[in-house]
Design a protein around this motif. Sequence first.
Motif, PDB file in Angstrom:
ATOM      1  N   ALA A 263      -9.251 -11.299  11.055  1.00  0.00           N
ATOM      2  CA  ALA A 263      -8.848  -9.951  11.441  1.00  0.00           C
ATOM      3  C   ALA A 263      -7.647  -9.493  10.619  1.00  0.00           C
ATOM      4  N   GLY A 264      -6.687 -10.400  10.420  1.00  0.00           N
ATOM      5  CA  GLY A 264      -5.526 -10.072   9.601  1.00  0.00           C
ATOM      6  C   GLY A 264      -5.907  -9.762   8.168  1.00  0.00           C
ATOM      7  N   LEU A 265      -6.874 -10.511   7.619  1.00  0.00           N
ATOM      8  CA  LEU A 265      -7.327 -10.242   6.253  1.00  0.00           C
ATOM      9  C   LEU A 265      -7.979  -8.872   6.148  1.00  0.00           C
ATOM     10  N   GLY A 266      -8.819  -8.525   7.124  1.00  0.00           N
ATOM     11  CA  GLY A 266      -9.455  -7.210   7.105  1.00  0.00           C
ATOM     12  C   GLY A 266      -8.444  -6.077   7.171  1.00  0.00           C
ATOM     13  N   ILE A 267      -7.459  -6.211   8.048  1.00  0.00           N
ATOM     14  CA  ILE A 267      -6.418  -5.182   8.176  1.00  0.00           C
ATOM     15  C   ILE A 267      -5.602  -5.088   6.885  1.00  0.00           C
ATOM     16  N   SER A 268      -5.311  -6.220   6.257  1.00  0.00           N
ATOM     17  CA  SER A 268      -4.526  -6.230   5.027  1.00  0.00           C
ATOM     18  C   SER A 268      -5.273  -5.539   3.886  1.00  0.00           C
ATOM     19  N   LEU A 269      -6.579  -5.806   3.759  1.00  0.00           N
ATOM     20  CA  LEU A 269      -7.372  -5.143   2.721  1.00  0.00           C
ATOM     21  C   LEU A 269      -7.438  -3.635   2.962  1.00  0.00           C
ATOM     22  N   LEU A 270      -7.592  -3.248   4.223  1.00  0.00           N
ATOM     23  CA  LEU A 270      -7.620  -1.826   4.552  1.00  0.00           C
ATOM     24  C   LEU A 270      -6.289  -1.173   4.200  1.00  0.00           C
ATOM     25  N   ALA A 271      -5.195  -1.846   4.502  1.00  0.00           N
ATOM     26  CA  ALA A 271      -3.875  -1.312   4.163  1.00  0.00           C
ATOM     27  C   ALA A 271      -3.707  -1.203   2.653  1.00  0.00           C
ATOM     28  N   LEU A 272      -4.187  -2.195   1.913  1.00  0.00           N
ATOM     29  CA  LEU A 272      -4.076  -2.172   0.456  1.00  0.00           C
ATOM     30  C   LEU A 272      -4.842  -1.001  -0.140  1.00  0.00           C
ATOM     31  N   ALA A 273      -5.900  -0.573   0.539  1.00  0.00           N
ATOM     32  CA  ALA A 273      -6.688   0.561   0.064  1.00  0.00           C
ATOM     33  C   ALA A 273      -6.031   1.903   0.360  1.00  0.00           C
ATOM     34  N   ILE A 274      -5.044   1.912   1.253  1.00  0.00           N
ATOM     35  CA  ILE A 274      -4.473   3.176   1.721  1.00  0.00           C
ATOM     36  C   ILE A 274      -3.033   3.388   1.262  1.00  0.00           C
ATOM     37  N   VAL A 275      -2.201   2.355   1.336  1.00  0.00           N
ATOM     38  CA  VAL A 275      -0.768   2.537   1.162  1.00  0.00           C
ATOM     39  C   VAL A 275      -0.415   2.835  -0.292  1.00  0.00           C
ATOM     40  N   GLN A 276       0.788   3.321  -0.483  1.00  0.00           N
ATOM     41  CA  GLN A 276       1.286   3.689  -1.806  1.00  0.00           C
ATOM     42  C   GLN A 276       2.667   3.068  -2.027  1.00  0.00           C
ATOM     43  N   ASP A 277       3.125   3.189  -3.264  1.00  0.00           N
ATOM     44  CA  ASP A 277       4.481   2.801  -3.656  1.00  0.00           C
ATOM     45  C   ASP A 277       4.781   1.347  -3.271  1.00  0.00           C
ATOM     46  N   ALA A 278       5.984   1.094  -2.768  1.00  0.00           N
ATOM     47  CA  ALA A 278       6.413  -0.282  -2.502  1.00  0.00           C
ATOM     48  C   ALA A 278       5.628  -0.937  -1.372  1.00  0.00           C
ATOM     49  N   ALA A 279       4.932  -0.138  -0.553  1.00  0.00           N
ATOM     50  CA  ALA A 279       4.159  -0.715   0.554  1.00  0.00           C
ATOM     51  C   ALA A 279       3.018  -1.593   0.055  1.00  0.00           C
ATOM     52  N   ILE A 280       2.584  -1.394  -1.206  1.00  0.00           N
ATOM     53  CA  ILE A 280       1.500  -2.248  -1.715  1.00  0.00           C
ATOM     54  C   ILE A 280       1.967  -3.700  -1.852  1.00  0.00           C
ATOM     55  N   ILE A 281       3.274  -3.910  -2.008  1.00  0.00           N
ATOM     56  CA  ILE A 281       3.802  -5.274  -2.098  1.00  0.00           C
ATOM     57  C   ILE A 281       3.565  -5.999  -0.779  1.00  0.00           C
ATOM     58  N   ILE A 282       3.844  -5.308   0.339  1.00  0.00           N
ATOM     59  CA  ILE A 282       3.654  -5.901   1.660  1.00  0.00           C
ATOM     60  C   ILE A 282       2.177  -6.153   1.924  1.00  0.00           C
ATOM     61  N   ALA A 283       1.339  -5.151   1.621  1.00  0.00           N
ATOM     62  CA  ALA A 283      -0.097  -5.291   1.873  1.00  0.00           C
ATOM     63  C   ALA A 283      -0.695  -6.419   1.039  1.00  0.00           C
TER      64      ALA A 283
END
Length: 402
Positions: free
Chosen positions: A287-307
């Motif tokens: 579940a965490g992996l799915g949420i992380s991939l979804l976040a990586l597809a959406i977020v921008q800027d420095a947030a991609i480091i966290i995702a």
Amino acid sequence: MLQYSWREQRLVLAVCFFAALLEGYDLQSAGLAGPGMAADFKLDRLQLGWVFSSNTLGLFIGAMVGGRLSDRLGRRSGLASALATFGIFSIASAFTGGFADLTVMRFFTGVGLGGALPNLIALVAAVSVPQVRAGRVAMIAAGMPLGGSMAALLTQWLERGEWRVIFVVGGVLPLLLAMLALRWLRAEPLYARQQVDNETGGFAHALFGERRTGLTVALWISSFCTLLVLYLMLNWLPTLMLARGGDKGNVLWAVFGFSVAGAVGALAFGYIIARRARTVVLLAAHAGLGISLLALAIVQDAAIIIAASFTGFFVTGIQFVLYGLSADCYPSELRGTGTGASVAVGRLGGIVGPLLAGVMMSVGTEVSSLLTSLLPLVAVAALTTTMLTLRKPADAISRRVA
């Protein structure tokens, strides 16, 4: 069994850790050099996918023959040969003149990389008593994502046109370590070739006999899907994030975070899975992996480091747990055949992943769509991995059937 002094044990563990570190560096190097290679050789995304997948095909072949050569040459010579192979061809990758040469050099680099892993694991096991063997192997394996983070850090100081430096560094260091391994490590006696059951259907029986069909298929599906996602990310993460308009600094820190968090995930899940309910932990991890991939597809800027960091944490941790679960699927006398087949199928996923990304990008698929298309694979892997955790170890099943 050979007896090792504490000094010899430390030498073996140190050499194997640095071997894993350098293997992780070289696994990540092609993805980090990808934008520069594409610019210099005018590679389209499909060609870049073939370059990445040729490396993974080499990993597949190298892994199949690495253990066998280890038995024939001895662990020390086997590891040194693998290090020398991927060192030489990594350097050669830096001096190629185009797509065809580069693809061939990355294939042979992969052969060396694939052969190194079974040798270093065998060496660590040889100097470890059973009580600490699993922990030591996990610590050594964690060197691989740490090596990937080193490659990302190096790239921070390089311009795109200096991508060849990544391959040169990734070639010189393994050659030096190969020489140190031959000098420092004790030569082992050649291992006698074990008798192999040549009975008709022996291989099929190992995988599918005694009600193992469901376990084998579930293990193969989990390994295929997880390594597809892992190798797609290892090879394409920088290119995908740059294609979304990401800042180069943030993208490189995202690769660094992916690798470091992967090392943490490998250690964390190895520790937790032995002390908590496997099914619950692994369902949460998927579940965490799915949420992380979804976040990586959406977020921008420095947030991609966290995702990217969370993606690396979960996908690497899950894959290391799968290696452990595969041992429970087969009785001891069949374990080599069973786990070897699962690794081979997983490597096929590692080949398909980078190539799939190349095909999708070449036909104009958006990065966000590519990443979200991986979610069904994660869901399928969660289901099949759950099937593995709900079954008793194969030794217990075999005793009951007998």
